[in-house]
Design a protein around this motif. Structure first.
Motif, short mmCIF file in Angstrom:
data_model
loop_
_atom_site.label_atom_id
_atom_site.label_comp_id
_atom_site.label_asym_id
_atom_site.label_seq_id
_atom_site.Cartn_x
_atom_site.Cartn_y
_atom_site.Cartn_z
N THR A 96 0.86 -1.19 0.00
CA THR A 96 0.00 0.00 0.00
C THR A 96 0.89 1.23 0.00
OG1 THR A 96 -0.05 0.15 2.42
CG2 THR A 96 -1.76 -1.19 1.38
N ILE A 97 0.27 2.39 -0.04
CA ILE A 97 1.05 3.64 0.01
C ILE A 97 1.78 3.74 1.34
CG2 ILE A 97 0.89 6.16 0.04
CD1 ILE A 97 0.39 5.02 -2.72
N LYS A 98 1.06 3.43 2.43
CA LYS A 98 1.65 3.54 3.76
C LYS A 98 2.63 2.41 4.07
CE LYS A 98 -2.04 6.15 5.92
NZ LYS A 98 -3.03 6.21 6.98
N ASN A 99 2.38 1.24 3.50
CA ASN A 99 3.26 0.09 3.73
C ASN A 99 3.59 -0.55 2.37
OD1 ASN A 99 4.68 -2.05 4.74
ND2 ASN A 99 2.92 -3.09 5.62
N PRO A 100 4.56 0.03 1.64
CA PRO A 100 4.84 -0.44 0.29
C PRO A 100 5.50 -1.82 0.22
CG PRO A 100 6.34 1.30 0.89
CD PRO A 100 5.37 1.18 2.00
N ASN A 101 6.09 -2.26 1.31
CA ASN A 101 6.77 -3.56 1.31
C ASN A 101 6.35 -4.41 2.50
OD1 ASN A 101 8.48 -3.21 -1.03
ND2 ASN A 101 9.56 -1.67 0.17
N PRO A 102 5.12 -4.95 2.46
CA PRO A 102 4.69 -5.81 3.56
C PRO A 102 5.48 -7.12 3.54
CG PRO A 102 3.07 -5.84 1.81
CD PRO A 102 4.09 -4.81 1.44
N GLY A 104 4.69 -10.16 3.21
CA GLY A 104 4.28 -11.16 2.23
C GLY A 104 4.29 -10.68 0.81
N LYS A 105 4.93 -9.55 0.55
CA LYS A 105 4.89 -8.98 -0.80
C LYS A 105 5.45 -9.96 -1.83
CE LYS A 105 5.90 -4.92 -3.47
NZ LYS A 105 6.36 -3.54 -3.43
N GLY A 106 4.65 -10.24 -2.86
CA GLY A 106 5.08 -11.10 -3.94
C GLY A 106 4.95 -12.59 -3.67
N ALA A 107 4.31 -12.99 -2.60
CA ALA A 107 4.21 -14.41 -2.24
C ALA A 107 3.46 -15.21 -3.29
CB ALA A 107 3.55 -14.57 -0.87
N ILE A 108 2.39 -14.66 -3.83
CA ILE A 108 1.61 -15.38 -4.84
C ILE A 108 2.42 -15.52 -6.12
CG2 ILE A 108 -0.51 -15.36 -6.21
CD1 ILE A 108 -1.81 -13.79 -3.89
N THR A 109 3.10 -14.46 -6.51
CA THR A 109 3.93 -14.51 -7.71
C THR A 109 5.05 -15.54 -7.56
OG1 THR A 109 3.46 -12.17 -8.08
CG2 THR A 109 5.33 -13.11 -9.27
N ARG A 110 5.70 -15.56 -6.40
CA ARG A 110 6.75 -16.56 -6.16
C ARG A 110 6.19 -17.97 -6.21
NH1 ARG A 110 8.16 -12.85 -2.36
NH2 ARG A 110 7.23 -14.04 -0.66
N ALA A 111 5.01 -18.16 -5.62
CA ALA A 111 4.38 -19.49 -5.64
C ALA A 111 4.08 -19.92 -7.06
CB ALA A 111 3.12 -19.49 -4.78
N LEU A 112 3.57 -19.00 -7.89
CA LEU A 112 3.30 -19.32 -9.29
C LEU A 112 4.57 -19.75 -10.01
CD1 LEU A 112 0.86 -16.48 -10.38
CD2 LEU A 112 0.42 -18.92 -10.50
N LYS A 113 5.63 -19.00 -9.80
CA LYS A 113 6.89 -19.31 -10.46
C LYS A 113 7.49 -20.62 -9.96
CE LYS A 113 11.37 -17.05 -11.34
NZ LYS A 113 11.70 -17.66 -12.53
N ASN A 114 7.47 -20.84 -8.66
CA ASN A 114 8.05 -22.04 -8.08
C ASN A 114 7.27 -23.31 -8.44
OD1 ASN A 114 9.94 -20.40 -6.87
ND2 ASN A 114 8.98 -20.44 -4.87
N ALA A 115 5.97 -23.18 -8.59
CA ALA A 115 5.13 -24.36 -8.82
C ALA A 115 4.90 -24.66 -10.30
CB ALA A 115 3.79 -24.18 -8.13
N GLU A 116 5.42 -23.83 -11.18
CA GLU A 116 5.12 -23.98 -12.60
C GLU A 116 5.48 -25.36 -13.15
OE1 GLU A 116 5.73 -21.62 -16.83
OE2 GLU A 116 6.76 -20.91 -15.04
N LYS A 117 6.68 -25.82 -12.91
CA LYS A 117 7.10 -27.12 -13.45
C LYS A 117 6.31 -28.26 -12.80
CE LYS A 117 11.16 -30.00 -14.38
NZ LYS A 117 10.29 -31.02 -14.85
#
Length: 132
Positions: A96-102, A104-117
């Motif tokens: 968010t604006i107040k918390n730009p780097n929580p 868990g930031k990017g956890a879904i994207t990492r999961a997508l990349k890690n689980a692709e194969k």
């Protein structure tokens, strides 16, 4: 990046002729379910790194396979439950604006990349088992 595969339509028609439309859809649905299960396991592992109450992990839900607007069979991984975590998943993923780097930031994207194969392998195994 996209790949153009020649002869795919012919292959799909041959499979439909051999096994029937309903059997092909059943095999496809089984592959989607197995692939989604693999992705969800990776997603839960990613969410463990910033786990608070565990509600975000508990509310991960897999839908039944359905026909998407594009005409393809698909399955949805989403959040549904009594604590309404679907409201804050986007904030955890993007900040968010107040918390730009929580945490868990990017956890879904990492999961997508890690689980692709593993996702692709799960679908392949389901299809191979289905046509045998």
């Amino acid at each position: 990046m996209s790949v153009k595969i020649k002869g795919m339509e012919k292959l799909l028609k041959e499979l439909e002729n051999r096994f029937g439309k309903q059997q092909i859809q059943r095999i496809s649905d089984e592959g989607l379910k197995r692939g989604a299960a693999v992705f969800v396991e990776e997603l839960k592992a990613e969410f463990q790194s910033f786990k608070d109450t565990g509600a975000s992990i508990e509310e991960i839900t897999i839908s039944e396979p359905y026909w998407a607007a594009s005409g393809e069979r698909t399955i949805k991984v989403h959040w549904r439950g009594p604590k309404g975590r679907y409201r804050i998943i986007h904030l955890n993923e993007w900040g968010t604006i107040k918390n730009p780097n929580p945490p868990g930031k990017g956890a879904i994207t990492r999961a997508l990349k890690n689980a692709e194969k593993a996702y692709r392998d799960a679908i392949k195994r389901a299809v191979m088992e289905g046509i045998r």
